[in-house]
Design a protein around this motif. Sequence first.
Motif, PDB file in Angstrom:
ATOM      1  N   ALA A  49      49.765  27.070  -0.782  1.00 54.15           N
ATOM      2  CA  ALA A  49      50.275  28.405  -1.093  1.00 54.15           C
ATOM      3  C   ALA A  49      51.238  28.864  -0.005  1.00 54.15           C
ATOM      4  O   ALA A  49      51.192  28.389   1.136  1.00 54.15           O
ATOM      5  N   LEU A  50      52.100  29.784  -0.394  1.00 53.79           N
ATOM      6  CA  LEU A  50      53.103  30.342   0.513  1.00 53.79           C
ATOM      7  C   LEU A  50      53.133  31.852   0.360  1.00 53.79           C
ATOM      8  O   LEU A  50      53.206  32.375  -0.756  1.00 53.79           O
ATOM      9  N   ASP A  51      53.053  32.547   1.488  1.00 53.35           N
ATOM     10  CA  ASP A  51      53.188  34.005   1.515  1.00 53.35           C
ATOM     11  C   ASP A  51      54.428  34.360   2.318  1.00 53.35           C
ATOM     12  O   ASP A  51      54.606  33.864   3.446  1.00 53.35           O
ATOM     13  N   VAL A  52      55.283  35.206   1.754  1.00 49.97           N
ATOM     14  CA  VAL A  52      56.555  35.553   2.393  1.00 49.97           C
ATOM     15  C   VAL A  52      56.729  37.071   2.415  1.00 49.97           C
ATOM     16  O   VAL A  52      56.488  37.755   1.408  1.00 49.97           O
ATOM     17  N   CYS A  53      57.167  37.575   3.560  1.00 42.01           N
ATOM     18  CA  CYS A  53      57.484  38.996   3.713  1.00 42.01           C
ATOM     19  C   CYS A  53      58.840  39.131   4.402  1.00 42.01           C
ATOM     20  O   CYS A  53      59.261  38.255   5.158  1.00 42.01           O
ATOM     21  N   VAL A  54      59.513  40.239   4.134  1.00 41.27           N
ATOM     22  CA  VAL A  54      60.753  40.559   4.837  1.00 41.27           C
ATOM     23  C   VAL A  54      60.579  41.895   5.545  1.00 41.27           C
ATOM     24  O   VAL A  54      59.996  42.834   5.005  1.00 41.27           O
ATOM     25  N   GLU A  55      61.046  41.955   6.780  1.00 40.82           N
ATOM     26  CA  GLU A  55      61.052  43.181   7.566  1.00 40.82           C
ATOM     27  C   GLU A  55      62.499  43.444   7.983  1.00 40.82           C
ATOM     28  O   GLU A  55      63.161  42.563   8.532  1.00 40.82           O
ATOM     29  N   VAL A  56      62.982  44.657   7.718  1.00 38.83           N
ATOM     30  CA  VAL A  56      64.369  45.018   8.021  1.00 38.83           C
ATOM     31  C   VAL A  56      64.377  46.006   9.180  1.00 38.83           C
ATOM     32  O   VAL A  56      63.659  47.018   9.155  1.00 38.83           O
ATOM     33  N   TYR A  57      65.193  45.710  10.184  1.00 31.72           N
ATOM     34  CA  TYR A  57      65.287  46.550  11.380  1.00 31.72           C
ATOM     35  C   TYR A  57      66.727  47.003  11.587  1.00 31.72           C
ATOM     36  O   TYR A  57      67.667  46.203  11.441  1.00 31.72           O
ATOM     37  N   ARG A  58      66.875  48.257  11.950  1.00 38.87           N
ATOM     38  CA  ARG A  58      68.199  48.806  12.268  1.00 38.87           C
ATOM     39  C   ARG A  58      68.410  48.771  13.770  1.00 38.87           C
ATOM     40  O   ARG A  58      67.515  49.136  14.540  1.00 38.87           O
ATOM     41  N   ASN A  59      69.593  48.330  14.166  1.00 36.43           N
ATOM     42  CA  ASN A  59      69.953  48.325  15.571  1.00 36.43           C
ATOM     43  C   ASN A  59      70.534  49.690  15.926  1.00 36.43           C
ATOM     44  O   ASN A  59      71.591  50.074  15.406  1.00 36.43           O
ATOM     45  N   LEU A  60      69.861  50.421  16.794  1.00 35.04           N
ATOM     46  CA  LEU A  60      70.292  51.774  17.156  1.00 35.04           C
ATOM     47  C   LEU A  60      71.329  51.783  18.262  1.00 35.04           C
ATOM     48  O   LEU A  60      71.857  52.837  18.599  1.00 35.04           O
ATOM     49  N   ASP A  61      71.625  50.632  18.821  1.00 29.88           N
ATOM     50  CA  ASP A  61      72.539  50.563  19.957  1.00 29.88           C
ATOM     51  C   ASP A  61      73.828  49.848  19.582  1.00 29.88           C
ATOM     52  O   ASP A  61      74.461  49.202  20.407  1.00 29.88           O
ATOM     53  N   ALA A  62      74.210  49.938  18.304  1.00 31.25           N
ATOM     54  CA  ALA A  62      75.429  49.270  17.859  1.00 31.25           C
ATOM     55  C   ALA A  62      76.656  49.917  18.491  1.00 31.25           C
ATOM     56  O   ALA A  62      76.747  51.140  18.594  1.00 31.25           O
ATOM     57  N   ALA A  63      77.617  49.081  18.890  1.00 35.20           N
ATOM     58  CA  ALA A  63      78.817  49.595  19.557  1.00 35.20           C
ATOM     59  C   ALA A  63      79.817  50.167  18.569  1.00 35.20           C
ATOM     60  O   ALA A  63      80.632  51.013  18.922  1.00 35.20           O
ATOM     61  N   ASP A  64      79.772  49.721  17.313  1.00 35.52           N
ATOM     62  CA  ASP A  64      80.754  50.139  16.313  1.00 35.52           C
ATOM     63  C   ASP A  64      80.242  51.382  15.584  1.00 35.52           C
ATOM     64  O   ASP A  64      79.346  51.298  14.740  1.00 35.52           O
ATOM     65  N   ALA A  65      80.826  52.538  15.876  1.00 29.08           N
ATOM     66  CA  ALA A  65      80.365  53.790  15.273  1.00 29.08           C
ATOM     67  C   ALA A  65      80.726  53.903  13.798  1.00 29.08           C
ATOM     68  O   ALA A  65      80.215  54.771  13.098  1.00 29.08           O
ATOM     69  N   SER A  66      81.618  53.021  13.312  1.00 29.27           N
ATOM     70  CA  SER A  66      82.030  53.095  11.905  1.00 29.27           C
ATOM     71  C   SER A  66      81.013  52.441  10.976  1.00 29.27           C
ATOM     72  O   SER A  66      81.134  52.559   9.753  1.00 29.27           O
ATOM     73  N   GLY A  67      80.051  51.743  11.523  1.00 30.37           N
ATOM     74  CA  GLY A  67      79.068  51.072  10.682  1.00 30.37           C
ATOM     75  C   GLY A  67      77.697  51.037  11.324  1.00 30.37           C
ATOM     76  O   GLY A  67      77.543  51.326  12.516  1.00 30.37           O
ATOM     77  N   ASP A  68      76.682  50.707  10.520  1.00 28.37           N
ATOM     78  CA  ASP A  68      75.313  50.569  10.993  1.00 28.37           C
ATOM     79  C   ASP A  68      74.900  49.105  10.880  1.00 28.37           C
ATOM     80  O   ASP A  68      75.167  48.449   9.867  1.00 28.37           O
ATOM     81  N   SER A  69      74.248  48.595  11.924  1.00 28.69           N
ATOM     82  CA  SER A  69      73.877  47.191  11.985  1.00 28.69           C
ATOM     83  C   SER A  69      72.383  47.000  11.740  1.00 28.69           C
ATOM     84  O   SER A  69      71.556  47.783  12.236  1.00 28.69           O
ATOM     85  N   TYR A  70      72.056  45.947  10.996  1.00 30.13           N
ATOM     86  CA  TYR A  70      70.667  45.645  10.650  1.00 30.13           C
ATOM     87  C   TYR A  70      70.425  44.153  10.781  1.00 30.13           C
ATOM     88  O   TYR A  70      71.352  43.337  10.735  1.00 30.13           O
ATOM     89  N   VAL A  71      69.145  43.799  10.877  1.00 30.80           N
ATOM     90  CA  VAL A  71      68.729  42.407  10.781  1.00 30.80           C
ATOM     91  C   VAL A  71      67.463  42.357   9.934  1.00 30.80           C
ATOM     92  O   VAL A  71      66.548  43.159  10.116  1.00 30.80           O
ATOM     93  N   ALA A  72      67.450  41.456   8.963  1.00 34.30           N
ATOM     94  CA  ALA A  72      66.297  41.265   8.082  1.00 34.30           C
ATOM     95  C   ALA A  72      65.618  39.956   8.469  1.00 34.30           C
ATOM     96  O   ALA A  72      66.253  38.900   8.483  1.00 34.30           O
ATOM     97  N   LEU A  73      64.333  40.035   8.782  1.00 32.76           N
ATOM     98  CA  LEU A  73      63.553  38.861   9.170  1.00 32.76           C
ATOM     99  C   LEU A  73      62.645  38.454   8.017  1.00 32.76           C
ATOM    100  O   LEU A  73      61.837  39.260   7.538  1.00 32.76           O
TER     101      LEU A  73
END
Length: 236
Positions: free
Chosen positions: A78-102
């Motif tokens: 069997a396989l169990d899979v989850c995704v967690e999405v995190y926002r980077n609050l220290d992004a240098a580009d103010a025109s966009g928001d940066s995220y990483v999904a694990l």
Amino acid sequence: MRAVVTILVTLVLVAIGWFWWRSDTLGSAPEVRAAAEMPLPVITGDFERSSGECVDTVVWASVHARPWQALSQSYSGALDVCVEVYRNLDAADASGDSYVALVTGVWSTGERVDSWWPWEGRDDQPDPILVRLTLDPAASGEAYAASDPTAAACSATVPFAPVALEDASAVTEPPTFISGTCGGDAVRGRLAADGVSWTLSRPEEWDVTVLSYGFEVPAGASPQVSLEVDRVGVEG
């Protein structure tokens, strides 16, 4: 006479080597094992959790046929899979928001059957598993990246925390962790502004896999990351 003896000795040595080779394969093949705990990342950088979800458990069945060793091995688990999405609050580009999904996958093997091939053996069936992330809205321009597991070393053990989010580089160079007996293939497939996919074959070979997708969206957008996990070519 001497030539006959030489041939017989050679055949005996070849037979001994062949049996040793098969015995070594049996000894090093994946064993029946329970699932590990689902590990979460260590957050040391300026990140906050944005969202997350888990999909239903995927039950798999795999066959590793080894005709040159007159052996086939059938596995199920069997396989169990989850995704967690995190926002980077220290992004240098103010025109966009940066995220990483694990995307964390925890693999277990419930049964292993060794059979003599071809009398009891089966056709090779590596039972590839497809893991797909879909992003809405799509990432801005070329501002996205994803794990490439073919370039990652495979670990025989699972540490308490396989990955850490330490700084903004986790978005542009998304982390990867793979562990197990490591005899399968883990390959990144389609990579685009609206998502990414990976395929992992021979599920008996994995213990924990962490794959990730980093992206940037317009400032203020609320990105929705959807997770799908399927057995390739298997209905239902």
